[in-house]
Design an enzyme around this catalytic site. Structure first.
Site, PDB file in Angstrom:
ATOM      1  N   LYS A 198      36.315  51.809  46.573  1.00 29.37           N
ATOM      2  CA  LYS A 198      36.539  51.060  45.329  1.00 29.37           C
ATOM      3  C   LYS A 198      36.978  52.023  44.226  1.00 29.37           C
ATOM      4  O   LYS A 198      36.449  53.144  44.131  1.00 29.37           O
ATOM      5  CB  LYS A 198      35.227  50.361  44.964  1.00 29.37           C
ATOM      6  N   SER A 217      32.480  42.359  42.203  1.00 33.36           N
ATOM      7  CA  SER A 217      33.631  43.087  41.688  1.00 33.36           C
ATOM      8  C   SER A 217      34.360  43.930  42.736  1.00 33.36           C
ATOM      9  O   SER A 217      35.491  44.363  42.493  1.00 33.36           O
ATOM     10  CB  SER A 217      33.190  43.996  40.544  1.00 33.36           C
ATOM     11  N   SER A 227      28.041  42.644  43.567  1.00 39.68           N
ATOM     12  CA  SER A 227      29.449  43.039  43.720  1.00 39.68           C
ATOM     13  C   SER A 227      29.835  43.560  45.098  1.00 39.68           C
ATOM     14  O   SER A 227      31.022  43.711  45.383  1.00 39.68           O
ATOM     15  CB  SER A 227      29.809  44.096  42.671  1.00 39.68           C
TER      16      SER A 227
END
Lengths: 467, 63
Positions: free
Chosen positions: A70, A145, A169
């Protein structure tokens, strides 16, 4: 192919690290225009790292396995944008601790994955880098996320990924993309070199195809980091060794209120999945943890202010550079009193003590990961039995109860509703990742939901070197 | 915690902290606060008085 399977093929010499990297780069080239899972692809660097790896004598557990992280996790020499305009040009000169651990294990960094701006939202629709689209239905979000991490695994654009989880997330995109995600216990994995959301809750963890892959990655990145005082001084168990212990004898506490509160179609799928675990020898026990419905409020009493504190200087100097939703959420923390933060900390302790008592009676808890299907890109409500439900309010009661307590949670794919993946959550006691992974692995040994792939990934796999 | 603050009150608090939001920003904040503040108020009566805060970590001493 799973990360564990690919690692075995690499070690056996059936494939070289360069071939593995090139296979994923080809897929990224073919598919990522549609999915938008990546913010940065490290094509040249990854190929060079593959070549260097072939010359190196040591072969770790992820030797030659192409992974991605990420884009809040630092990779030296590659931008860490956090899907924001503010950090668009930031290039760290050091790897995050977890990236260093991946490299030590022989993994190759394919690139940086899309996310909700600053990891502060659950849609992955950054106004600066565009939405990551759900590989199962491109008009739907992939959650967030860590949406790019989930989408990359679903579309086979990396063998394994790392996401981060503050209030869902990792679990949400794993659920919506039909893949497996693990939020480890707070403190199990170092956050050094990771852009923070809220220090009390931020946790790095794997999103991959299977529980076995999650165990492999977690075993690589977990452990005390002297540079991050939030990491715990506790030994990291050999997760792979207990993975195959089966479900027989496991006591699974089913959080009845969360099953009943979900979209009825999701509740049916999750109930069937739990029935599968029972048929494997687990004992299902209904449980009703006290204060569960307050967990979201308690977490927010701290999270808003920590996030605002982390961003305060940019709120002063770069306010208009945030996307609208993230800017509003970050501003909220300016207006909450310090007494609320302390009240939140006290409520967190009271909540944890109640939940700990429940977890003394069972090995793991189980609930739907998400109570609703993913919204369409550009929308923030979802329809449940003809009613419009705000997406954000729907997700909080299913995610905060576990992150507030710092507990490990896996999201495991277990079926479909309207062609969209559904997942269930397995929650363990603090530092009890082994029990979570054991139950998830047992379920995946008896089912094939984790093996199903969306149409784009199936198309790209046809005739490719990597099945 | 009092009722949802007015736009003017929010602006004064923001500016005191060096932040200059637009009216649209503050309207969005008010919408959040209108939902959050009543829920936060209820927390105050929820915690037994003897409950100490869940402490921040100390290096090496958490487990």
């Amino acid at each position: 192919m799973t990360a564990a399977g690919l690692a075995r093929r690499l070690r056996a010499g059936e494939l070289s690290p360069r071939e593995a990297v090139q296979g994923y780069l080809d897929r990224i080239e073919a598919l990522d225009g549609e999915v938008n899972a990546y913010i940065t692809v490290r094509a040249e660097e990854a190929l060079a790292e593959a070549d260097a790896l072939e010359r190196a004598p040591a072969r770790g557990p992820l030797w030659g396995v192409p992974v991605a992280v990420k884009d809040v996790i630092d990779v030296a020499g590659t931008p860490t944008t956090a899907a924001s305009r503010i950090l668009a040009d930031r290039v760290p000169d050091r790897d995050a601790h977890v990236v260093a651990r991946l490299r030590e294990a022989g993994a190759i960094l394919l690139g940086k994955l899309n996310l909700h701006e600053f990891a502060y939202g659950a849609l992955t629709t950054s106004p600066h880098f565009g939405p990551a689209r759900n590989p199962w239905s491109p008009d739907r979000v992939c959650g967030g996320s860590s949406g790019g991490s989930g989408a990359a695994i679903a579309a086979d654009l990396a063998a394994a990924t790392l996401g981060t989880d503050t209030a869902g997330s990792i679990r949400i995109p794993a659920c919506y993309c039909g893949v497996t995600g693990l939020r480890p216990s707070s403190g199990r994995v170092s956050n050094r070199g990771v852009v923070p959301v809220a220090w009390s809750f931020d946790t790095v963890g794997p999103i991959a195809r299977t529980a076995e892959d999650c165990a492999l990655v977690l075993g690589t990145v977990a452990g005390r980091d002297p540079g991050d005082p939030s990491t715990v001084n506790a030994p990291v168990p050999p997760y792979g060794e207990t993975l195959g212990a089966g479900a027989r004898g496991l006591r699974i506490g089913v959080v009845t209120s969360l099953v009943e509160g979900a979209d009825p179609r999701i509740a049916v799928v999750v109930t069937e999945a739990l029935g599968e675990l029972r048929s494997l020898g687990a004992q299902l026990v209904p449980v009703a943890p006290p204060l569960l419905e307050r967990a979201g409020t308690i977490q927010q009493a701290m999270q808003f202010q920590e996030a605002t504190a982390a961003h305060l200087e940019w709120l002063r100097t770069r306010l208009s550079d945030y996307g609208d939703d993230v800017r509003a959420r970050l501003l909220v923390g300016l207006f909450l009193p310090s007494t609320l933060y302390v009240t939140g900390q006290r409520a967190r302790r009271a909540y944890y003590e109640e939940l700990r008592r429940v977890l003394e009676r069972v090995d793991v808890l189980a609930a739907p990961t998400m109570p609703v299907l993913p919204p369409r890109v550009g929308e923030e409500t979802v329809e449940v039995e003809g009613r419009e439900v705000p997406y954000r309010l729907a997700l909080i009661p299913y995610n905060s109860p576990w992150s507030l307590a710092g507990l490990p949670v896996a999201s495991v794919p277990c079926g479909f509703v309207d062609g969209l993946p559904v997942g269930f959550a397995l929650i363990g006691p603090r530092l009890g990742e082994e029990a979570v992974l054991r139950a998830a692995h047992a379920f995946q040994g008896a089912t094939d939901w984790h093996e199903l792939r969306p149409a784009p990934a199936r198309r790209a796999a046809e005739g490719a070197a990597l099945p | 915690m009092a009722a949802t603050p007015s736009l003017g009150e929010l602006r004064r608090l923001a500016e005191a902290q060096g932040v200059a939001p637009t009216d649209a920003d503050l309207e969005a904040v008010r919408a959040f606060l209108a939902v959050l503040l009543p829920a936060f108020r209820e927390l105050e009566g929820l915690v037994p008085p003897e409950t100490a805060p869940a402490a921040f970590f100390l290096p090496g001493e958490r487990e």
